[in-house]
Enzyme design. Structure first.
Site, PDB file in Angstrom:
ATOM      1  N   TYR B 221       0.827  -1.214   0.000  1.00  0.00           N
ATOM      2  CA  TYR B 221       0.000   0.000   0.000  1.00  0.00           C
ATOM      3  C   TYR B 221       0.855   1.255   0.000  1.00  0.00           C
ATOM      4  CZ  TYR B 221      -3.945  -2.992   0.256  1.00  0.00           C
ATOM      5  OH  TYR B 221      -4.867  -3.934  -0.072  1.00  0.00           O
ATOM      6  N   HIS B 368       0.205 -13.024  -9.963  1.00  0.00           N
ATOM      7  CA  HIS B 368      -0.706 -12.116  -9.263  1.00  0.00           C
ATOM      8  C   HIS B 368      -0.050 -10.773  -8.959  1.00  0.00           C
ATOM      9  CE1 HIS B 368      -3.330 -10.449  -6.172  1.00  0.00           C
ATOM     10  NE2 HIS B 368      -2.288 -10.370  -5.387  1.00  0.00           N
ATOM     11  N   ARG B 431       7.233 -21.230  -7.946  1.00  0.00           N
ATOM     12  CA  ARG B 431       7.489 -19.895  -8.469  1.00  0.00           C
ATOM     13  C   ARG B 431       8.972 -19.612  -8.665  1.00  0.00           C
ATOM     14  NH1 ARG B 431       6.133 -15.865  -3.391  1.00  0.00           N
ATOM     15  NH2 ARG B 431       7.216 -14.330  -4.648  1.00  0.00           N
TER      16      ARG B 431
END
Lengths: 175, 540
Positions: B221, B368, B431
């Site tokens: 954020y 994502h 990943r």
């Protein structure tokens, strides 16, 4: 909030919709968690990763798939560069089996694709996760956490056999 | 804004950020090619993991931190219409962060820092990596102080007035970053640095991971808030309209500040050192933090719809066509929303307490976060750069078409890169592998997706280089423009004073403290009153 600041009626409607959707998702999560006991790993249990090989549950001769006294299946594994040991295990389809796994060195991750068997393996802690394999077959068990230059090579095999052939085989102890 | 010293400060921050971005984009293309195995001579775990570590540090720490600082100074000065408080201190912060970056680059580029940007003890890197990362963060704290002082001074000088929305969001970000960075700072200063210097024999990996998880969610954020400032304050006017609701915008920023902090355990769902109860509690918070983002989606869409209808758009969707699609800010916002929606759906899977097991640490996860960060966030960084460049450099952009092409190619490249990445995750690919050597039929299904990702990576690198070219060319050869100014969107509703709670952070800080104590107090304290076993360091 609407007493404090003017909230447009459209905004209000949107916020209700969003809260409803969030409540739906959380409701589904709580329902599966509390009613069906679907949880991620979460039993905090410490272990000295430096002394696994000296004895106890994760000593070499104790590894592998066993049937406990109460009939429950248990797979005891050590994750270490670069494999999950034993490198190959046989398990039955359709029966719950509990994996207990500890790291002898660094961080690892255990994932068997196409199943929900997944846990981090953190040095200093035992990871416990229970699953049921729905279909027979040969599954790779892959390390999915970067653990060093040989990480690509870290994998083992899980062979899921049908219930019938599992019963026919001699009861397994150790490897 | 006419102060050339100030412009130099902001431009210096931006060029460090975008320079890091350029280097990391080159590494990105190398990584998709290496990983696919297309060119056998390229295969090398050593180079690959050094590259992944450097790519992560440059994109997630250097690009973001320097961009947030530079843009934060610009927002403070242009929205409050006051000169920068203490420019010398700002240069000191810049210097400390830049020095830390240079220090960390030494081990990263020489293969002695290949522990990925998440550090992953007990893998042990050169102490220079940890010290460099700490200095990068400490430098950014100078920025936080300057933002808080400027916010406080403005409020003192304007009693009863409402802090402009962009500065309110900017201040929220400074506060958010102080709270956020404390977790990783504790890990690095009290665990990793002394351990890597040999002052401590072992490190408690469970504690280290818990402290890192404290930082790992709200940091996104911290990266995202500049993009949201653009959405609220630049996009509506670029579309020819006004902001639908600035009050709800303030509510959204406060919610982001409060709700993003106490929820980091969704990164630890699969970890054994934290219990189910706390994981579930953090999971609830993870879903709640979707609320401010969905409010933002509504407010900005409403602002765009009103602008589109003013421009003659009719019917249910007609207003979309009448929006100025050739304006970089509007275009970036639309493309960002597209990627945010797709990435948000994926995020619901990640956030789900138990379903997370299906995709944890698979290729789904970088798919994502590239969609949300490299897509949504960075495309708005680009639009911000195009918007502020004339006022910073005193020159117009060299082309009106090139930025539009650049933003479209960034979107297309990101779509081609991340769609196969998600699919690979569902097909079980981990990943962080540098090559596929598993002797399993499962891997046969992976190849076409890996090849598709190369196309995405190549388009993205082209787009990144075009971005840098446009900025450089405009700064050096654009037509002079003396009067460019940074303007902020007006509000739809009449500007009445907002309630004091939407103009101040004191109460919100106390609420954060309480929530952090509830959600992190016991999970951290447990490492000090139960017997845990540390790990010695390991090479790699």
């Amino acid at each position: 909030m609407s007493n404090l600041i003017p909230v447009h009626p459209l905004e209000k409607r949107w916020i209700y919709v969003v809260l409803g959707v969030i409540a739906l998702f959380l409701g589904a999560i709580f329902y599966t968690a509390l009613v069906h006991q679907v949880h991620p790993p979460g039993a905090i249990e410490t272990i000295d990763s430096a002394t696994l090989h000296l004895g106890g549950e994760f000593a070499e001769d104790k590894l592998g798939v066993r049937t406990d006294a109460d009939g429950h299946l248990r797979a005891t594994l050590v994750a270490a560069r670069y494999g999950f040991y034993p490198r190959e295990i046989r398990v039955p389809e359709g029966l719950p089996i509990t994996f207990r796994i500890a790291s002898a060195d660094v961080l690892h991750g255990m994932h068997v694709p196409m199943t929900n068997l997944d846990t981090m393996v953190v040095p200093g802690y035992v990871s416990t996760v229970t699953t049921t394999f729905p279909k027979p077959g040969e599954y790779p068990m892959l390390c999915n956490e970067y653990c060093g230059m040989g990480h690509d090579h870290m994998w083992s095999k899980v062979i899921v056999v049908s219930r019938e052939s599992w019963k026919a085989a001699a009861p397994q102890t150790g490897r | 804004m006419t102060d050339s010293g100030f412009k130099k400060l902001v431009l210096s921050h931006f060029w460090v950020a975008f320079g890091a971005f350029g280097v990391a984009s080159v590494l990105g293309l190398y990584q998709v090619v290496e990983r696919s195995g297309l060119i056998p001579a390229l295969q090398s775990p050593k180079v690959y993991f050094a590259s992944v570590s450097t790519h992560g540090v440059l994109m997630a720490y250097v690009l973001t931190t320097f961009f947030v600082m530079g843009f934060g100074y610009l927002v403070a000065v242009s929205s409050l219409k006051t000169p920068l408080w203490n420019p010398k201190l700002a240069w000191v912060g810049f210097g400390v962060s830049a020095f830390g970056t240079a220090l960390a680059a030494i081990p990263l580029l020489t293969g002695r820092g290949s522990v990925l940007y998440t550090f992953y003890p007990p893998l042990q890197a050169s102490a220079l990596l940890y010290i460099g990362a700490a200095l990068l963060v400490i430098g950014s704290w100078f920025w936080c102080v300057i933002m808080l002082v400027m916010y406080g001074q403005w409020k003192k000088g304007h009693p009863g007035e409402t802090v402009p929305l962009p500065m309110f969001a900017n201040t929220a970000n400074a506060i958010l970053w102080l709270w956020t960075s404390a977790g990783v700072a504790l890990e690095v200063v009290f665990q990793l640095i002394p351990w890597s210097l040999g002052l401590m024999d072992t490190v408690d990996v469970g504690l280290a991971r818990t402290l890192f998880a404290w930082t790992l969610h709200p940091i996104v954020y911290f990266w995202l808030i500049p993009a949201y400032i653009a959405l609220y304050s630049f996009v509506p006017q670029a579309a020819g309209g006004k902001l639908f609701s600035h009050e709800l915008g303030r509510v959204a920023f406060i919610m982001l500040l409060i709700l993003s902090l106490p929820i980091g355990f969704h990164h630890l769902y699969m970890d054994p050192q934290q219990g189910k109860g706390f994981k579930l509690a953090h999971g609830v918070g993870t879903f709640l933090v979707a609320l401010p983002t969905l409010i933002t989606g509504f407010t900005i869409s409403a602002s765009l719809e009103k602008a589109g209808r003013q421009a003659g758009g009719t019917g249910l969707f007609g207003w979309i066509g009448t929006l100025p699609w050739r304006d970089p800010m509007v275009l970036a916002a639309i493309l960002a929303f597209g990627m945010l929606i797709a990435g948000g759906f994926g995020g619901i899977v990640n956030a789900s307490y138990a379903m997370n097991a299906m995709i944890h640490n698979t290729a789904w996860v970088p798919g994502h976060f590239h969609l949300i960060f490299a897509g949504t966030t960075v495309i708005l960084y680009m639009a911000i750069a195009y918007y502020v460049w004339p006022s910073l450099t005193g020159r117009t952009l060299v082309s009106r078409t090139l930025p539009v092409i650049q933003l479209w190619t960034w979107f297309i490249g990101m779509t081609i890169l991340t769609t196969p990445w998600h699919i690979l995750g569902l097909l079980g690919q981990p990943r962080r592998i540098s090559s596929v050597v598993y002797n399993s039929v499962l891997t046969l299904a992976w190849t076409p997706y890996e090849l598709a990702m190369i196309v995405g990576g190549a388009i993205l690198l082209g787009s990144a280089l075009l971005f840098l070219y446009i900025l450089w060319k405009s700064q050096t050869a654009g037509a002079p423009e003396a009067n460019a100014e940074i303007r902020y969107a007006g509000y739809e509703e009449p500007e009445t004073p907002v309630p004091v709670l939407l103009n101040d952070f004191k109460l919100w800080n106390r609420i954060i403290l309480a929530l952090m104590l509830v959600n992190f107090g016991y999970p951290i304290a447990q490492f000090f009153f139960t017997k845990t076993f540390g790990s010695i360091g390991w090479g790699y």
